[in-house]
Design a protein around this motif. Structure first.
Motif, short mmCIF file in Angstrom:
data_model
loop_
_atom_site.label_atom_id
_atom_site.label_comp_id
_atom_site.label_asym_id
_atom_site.label_seq_id
_atom_site.Cartn_x
_atom_site.Cartn_y
_atom_site.Cartn_z
N MET A 268 -0.30 31.83 27.59
CA MET A 268 0.52 31.57 26.67
C MET A 268 0.37 29.97 26.45
O MET A 268 0.33 29.70 25.18
CB MET A 268 1.89 31.97 26.77
N ARG A 269 0.48 29.32 27.41
CA ARG A 269 0.39 27.94 27.37
C ARG A 269 -0.85 27.34 26.52
O ARG A 269 -0.84 26.52 25.78
CB ARG A 269 0.39 27.10 28.70
N ASN A 270 -2.05 28.01 26.97
CA ASN A 270 -3.22 27.65 26.28
C ASN A 270 -3.32 28.11 24.75
O ASN A 270 -3.57 27.44 23.94
CB ASN A 270 -4.32 28.65 26.93
N VAL A 271 -2.59 29.35 24.76
CA VAL A 271 -2.57 29.68 23.06
C VAL A 271 -1.33 28.76 22.47
O VAL A 271 -2.17 27.96 21.35
CB VAL A 271 -1.80 31.08 22.73
N LEU A 272 -0.37 28.36 22.92
CA LEU A 272 0.30 27.47 22.10
C LEU A 272 -0.11 26.08 22.14
O LEU A 272 0.19 25.29 21.09
CB LEU A 272 1.77 27.37 23.04
N ALA A 273 -0.63 25.52 23.01
CA ALA A 273 -1.37 24.25 22.93
C ALA A 273 -2.63 23.84 21.97
O ALA A 273 -2.72 22.98 21.29
CB ALA A 273 -1.87 23.67 24.40
N ASP A 274 -3.24 25.15 21.93
CA ASP A 274 -4.20 25.20 20.92
C ASP A 274 -3.72 25.14 19.65
O ASP A 274 -4.32 24.55 18.55
CB ASP A 274 -5.07 26.57 21.15
N LEU A 275 -2.79 25.92 19.36
CA LEU A 275 -2.14 26.26 18.03
C LEU A 275 -1.57 24.77 17.72
O LEU A 275 -1.69 24.30 16.54
CB LEU A 275 -1.09 27.03 17.99
N GLN A 276 -1.08 23.97 18.47
CA GLN A 276 -0.58 22.61 18.22
C GLN A 276 -1.54 21.69 18.02
O GLN A 276 -1.62 20.64 17.13
CB GLN A 276 0.30 22.02 19.34
N LEU A 277 -2.92 21.85 18.67
CA LEU A 277 -3.68 20.90 18.45
C LEU A 277 -4.49 21.12 17.18
O LEU A 277 -4.91 20.14 16.45
CB LEU A 277 -5.04 21.38 19.42
N GLU A 278 -4.50 22.27 16.58
CA GLU A 278 -4.66 22.53 15.00
C GLU A 278 -3.92 21.73 14.28
O GLU A 278 -4.55 21.23 13.15
CB GLU A 278 -4.83 24.10 14.99
N VAL A 279 -2.45 21.87 14.39
CA VAL A 279 -1.72 21.02 13.74
C VAL A 279 -1.83 19.57 13.74
O VAL A 279 -1.84 18.72 12.61
CB VAL A 279 -0.19 21.31 14.02
N GLU A 280 -2.29 18.92 14.63
CA GLU A 280 -2.42 17.56 14.97
C GLU A 280 -3.84 17.36 14.22
O GLU A 280 -3.77 16.05 13.58
CB GLU A 280 -2.95 17.34 16.40
N GLY A 281 -4.52 17.93 14.19
CA GLY A 281 -5.88 17.61 13.28
C GLY A 281 -5.65 17.68 11.97
O GLY A 281 -6.16 16.77 11.06
N SER A 282 -4.88 18.81 11.52
CA SER A 282 -4.60 19.04 9.82
C SER A 282 -3.50 17.98 9.40
O SER A 282 -3.90 17.59 8.46
CB SER A 282 -3.81 20.31 9.89
#
Length: 563
Positions: free
Chosen positions: A350-364
């Protein structure tokens, strides 16, 4: 013994269970203070001076009252009334009061006006930050806010018309009354471009315009035809494309004529959409509707593209906002929910999923705010040619990529919440329904990719500007440098370039996001982005970050609550 004694309920039997292991509602928090990436971007791109007002707006947006407005505006759909009870044609759309409250909140905060009334360094960035937070609460009302904001550059093309309308357009107030614009101090603007037979191909439009007296910019015309998609039909005026003998032209068409009579701009019906429910979208017919020409005759696309450029920027903001709201809900849920003996937030996958989702926000967000800074610099006195060229390629590229990424992002965030995520009582379901809208409106994915190619063909210097921007991070990461070199080679190969356009715009977006994150200076975020988006090639789902990523840093930045 009486009947009441026999059937008297035992309170212990009636209590089937206690409610526990459910996350609290995410309300009454400050969307600015709890968003590290947003705070950093505001300062990095020149809007630190506005932090107090941005934070105040963030607190307002995060209130339980405003969240409730978002739910009510979507639960109670706009209703169309063609005639009043006595049979008079009124073409009126009625909204729930919650929609009006959201509109008033946005207009009073200057989301449609502040960079025009108070231009200067960071003005567009500050406005984008406030829009980013309000869009997280409800996206539908953002459509008329955006169109009103975006109409100003087009209206300025014809001072004879603009001088009459722009003061009302820029007023920080909301007047939803159904009366002529000449009687109102605050005005909103919509847009009508597409027709049944053409869609994005506006050159196929058949709506025609005939001069009433004189002709040319600022002159009055009568328009006959239709528009297949006109959102926010209760706006006071609409920028519309119609054809004269000189070709396609742009017109400002009011809902009421200056003499107080109703302009024959007639709503046929409202669209029944999958998302964007709070915002009414309509089919209209123009039956001799009065309109004033905006811009040069025969150059209607050039006139209205001034507006479209701004609406595309807001699509970037709105989709980035949806990503942030999705992450906020998912992370908050994971921290308040346990399964298989420990919190979801503490479980590695779950941490992998949540961190990946946040990483998308960072780039956007990095991409979006860089475009905000480019707007500020390009529109400053004298203008900055580098920034103008950066926008010419950056807006279609950013709009394409960020809006395309959001539907899958919304789904993954919704899945993190399990069954709760798919019910309409939770905002994640609405985020999912709304997510495809920005990718389709203001030019679909193919239209944006082809616009990117058009920019490269007509203004080859835009690509030099792109490389110059990427040079700011050259030498910082060998993987990114190699990706940029490969992209240079791919763009130099013009064979079947239209067929390959989506791949090329994908890569333009990814290397720019990676470069901007490196420039931002957070090595944990930049390294994670490069290792997952640049080094890893091919299809991937969220939650597939490679080993060695700084999970604590990414998840800390994902938390919606400060402290």
């Amino acid at each position: 013994m009486t009947t009441s004694d026999i059937f008297s309920p035992d309170p212990h039997l009636a209590n089937t269970h206690d409610v526990f292991n459910q996350a609290d509602l995410l309300v009454d928090y400050n969307l600015y203070q709890g968003d590290v990436a947003l705070r950093e971007a505001v300062h990095r791109h020149g809007a630190g001076w506005a932090e107090a007002e941005i934070s105040a707006h963030g607190a307002r947006c995060g209130s339980s009252q405003v969240y409730e407005w978002g739910f009510l505006a979507n639960e109670y759909k706009p209703q169309f009334y063609s005639h009043d009870r006595q049979g008079h044609r009124i073409d009126q759309v009625r909204y729930h009061e919650a929609y009006h409250a959201l509109m008033a909140m946005g207009l009073e905060a200057g989301l449609h006006s502040s960079p025009w009334t108070d231009p200067g360094p960071g003005a567009h960035v500050a406005r984008a930050a406030k829009y980013f937070m309000q869009a997280q609460i409800e996206s539908g009302h953002g459509c008329p806010l955006t169109m009103t904001f975006a109409a100003v550059p087009s209206l300025r093309l014809t001072p004879a018309v603009g001088e009459q309308w722009i003061p009302g357009v820029l007023a920080n107030a909301y007047d939803p009354t159904n009366r002529p614009h000449t009687e109102k101090k605050a005005l909103t603007i919509g847009m009508g471009m597409t027709e049944k037979q053409g869609g994005s191909d506006v050159q196929a439009n058949t709506t025609r315009a005939e001069p009433v007296g004189g002709s040319g910019p600022g002159a009055a015309y009568e328009l006959v035809g239709h528009k297949w998609f006109t959102s926010a039909p209760m706006c006071d005026g609409f920028l519309v494309l119609a054809r004269t003998t000189a070709g396609l032209c742009c017109f400002l068409v009011p809902r009421w004529r200056p003499d107080g009579s109703k302009n024959p701009l007639q709503v046929q019906r409202l669209k029944n959409k999958v998302g964007n429910i709070a915002n009414a979208s309509s089919e209209i017919e123009l039956r001799g509707a009065l309109g004033w020409m905006i811009g040069e005759e025969g150059r209607g696309v050039a006139a209205i593209i001034e507006m479209v450029a701004m609406t595309r920027f807001d699509c970037m903001i709105g989709s980035s906002a949806a990503q942030r709201q999705g992450v906020s809900q998912a992370v908050h849920h994971a921290r308040g929910r346990s399964a298989f003996g420990k919190r979801l937030f503490d479980q590695p996958l779950m941490r992998n999923v949540l961190a990946d989702l946040q990483l998308e926000v960072e780039g956007s967000l990095a991409f979006t705010m860089r475009m905000g800074e480019a707007l500020d610099r390009s529109l400053a006195r004298g203008g900055d040619d580098h920034e103008k060229l950066l926008l010419r390629l950056g807006l279609p590229t950013g709009k394409y990529w960020i809006c395309k990424r959001t539907p899958q992002h919304a789904y993954e965030a919704m899945e993190c919440m399990g069954g709760n995520g798919v019910t309409e009582e939770f905002i994640s379901a609405r985020l999912y329904r709304d997510a495809p809208i920005n990718a389709i409106w203001e030019g679909s994915g193919n239209v944006q990719a082809l616009d990117m190619l058009r920019a490269l063909k007509r203004s080859p210097e835009v690509l030099d500007t792109w490389w110059q921007e990427l040079d700011k991070s050259r030498g910082e990461d060998a993987t990114l440098d190699a990706a940029v070199a490969k992209l240079r080679s791919e763009l130099a190969d013009t064979g079947e370039i239209e067929y390959r356009a989506r791949h090329l715009v994908d890569q333009l977006a990814l290397v720019m996001q990676a470069s901007l994150l490196i420039q931002a200076g957070n090595h944990a975020v930049a390294d994670a982005f490069v290792s997952s988006r640049i080094a890893q090639t091919g299809a991937r789902n969220y939650g597939t970050l490679p080993r060695g990523v700084d999970m604590d840093e990414l998840l800390g930045r994902a938390l919606p609550l400060a402290g």
